[in-house]
Design an enzyme around this catalytic site. Structure first.
Site, short mmCIF file in Angstrom:
data_model
loop_
_atom_site.label_atom_id
_atom_site.label_comp_id
_atom_site.label_asym_id
_atom_site.label_seq_id
_atom_site.Cartn_x
_atom_site.Cartn_y
_atom_site.Cartn_z
N HIS A 227 1.55 -8.65 -6.83
CA HIS A 227 0.23 -8.52 -6.19
C HIS A 227 0.38 -8.04 -4.74
CE1 HIS A 227 -3.97 -10.26 -5.36
NE2 HIS A 227 -3.51 -9.96 -4.17
N GLU A 228 1.32 -8.65 -4.02
CA GLU A 228 1.49 -8.29 -2.60
C GLU A 228 2.09 -6.89 -2.45
OE1 GLU A 228 -0.18 -10.03 -0.73
OE2 GLU A 228 -0.35 -11.78 -2.03
N HIS B 257 -0.46 -4.28 -2.65
CA HIS B 257 -1.21 -4.08 -1.39
C HIS B 257 -0.55 -3.01 -0.52
CE1 HIS B 257 -4.46 -6.99 -1.17
NE2 HIS B 257 -3.69 -7.98 -1.57
N GLY C 270 -0.15 -15.73 -0.82
CA GLY C 270 0.57 -14.54 -0.39
C GLY C 270 -0.30 -13.73 0.54
N CYS D 149 -7.70 -12.99 -4.23
CA CYS D 149 -7.13 -12.27 -3.09
C CYS D 149 -7.95 -12.58 -1.86
CB CYS D 149 -7.15 -10.77 -3.38
SG CYS D 149 -6.53 -9.76 -2.03
N LEU D 150 -7.29 -12.85 -0.76
CA LEU D 150 -8.01 -13.19 0.47
C LEU D 150 -8.87 -12.02 0.96
CD1 LEU D 150 -5.34 -15.21 2.49
CD2 LEU D 150 -7.15 -16.07 0.99
N GLN E 49 -3.26 -6.38 4.95
CA GLN E 49 -4.42 -7.29 4.92
C GLN E 49 -4.77 -7.83 6.30
OE1 GLN E 49 -2.83 -9.76 1.43
NE2 GLN E 49 -5.06 -9.87 1.18
NI NI Z 1 -4.28 -9.84 -2.27
#
Ligand code: NI
Length: 157
Positions: free
Chosen positions: A130-131, A134, A46, A88-89, A51
């Site tokens: 999660h997204e 963000h 995701g 998480c990236l 991000q």
């Molecule tokens: Ni993330």
């Protein structure tokens, strides 16, 4: 399509609240296409627009080989509990357990501005939660049950 740079934890922009998408235009499509390429390049499940440095409410997820774009997503209901490890990236290699709902219902728009409602279970629910976090400047390391471990290894917030 173009790869975009992933913003890392510690950058203040990751902590900002994203604004709703107003124009479902070519700029949005370009953003979504770039996010998709960036997510796959980094083996992510995701990615949220903040991000890649864009403070707009757009996220993408790919769970069970189903790619979904959610614009202005709102989680309207959630049920149950589930604990799994997340990464998480924007955070790097740390993975930690997070408690999430087992099932969610989310309302969102597609890239053309058409509204839809989606129900997700387990990993799809987790990934969307999660997204969407963000978009509100929240990271999984804020919520992880393994916070001590993260802090011990020098993790940033
Ligand atoms: Ni993330």
């Amino acid at each position: 399509m173009a790869l975009r740079e992933v913003v890392k934890v510690g950058e203040s922009s990751l902590r900002k609240k994203s604004k709703p998408v107003k124009d479902f235009d070519e700029d949005l499509w370009q953003l979504l296409d770039d996010m998709k390429q960036t997510m796959y390049q980094n083996d992510g499940m995701g990615l949220a627009a903040p991000q890649v440095g864009v403070l707009r409410r757009a996220v993408i997820v790919d769970v069970n080989n189903a790619f979904i774009e959610l614009i202005n997503p709102v989680i309207v209901s959630s049920k149950g509990e589930d604990i799994e490890e997340e990464g998480c990236l924007s955070v790097g290699s740390f993975r930690g357990r997070v408690k999430r709902p087992y099932t969610i219902t989310v309302k969102a728009y597609d890239r053309f501005g058409y509204p839809f409602t989606l129900q997700g279970e387990k990993w799809l629910a987790r990934c969307i939660c999660h997204e969407v976090d963000h978009l509100d400047g929240v990271l999984f390391v804020d919520k992880t049950l393994d916070r001590d471990k993260y802090i011990k290894q020098g993790g940033k917030f």
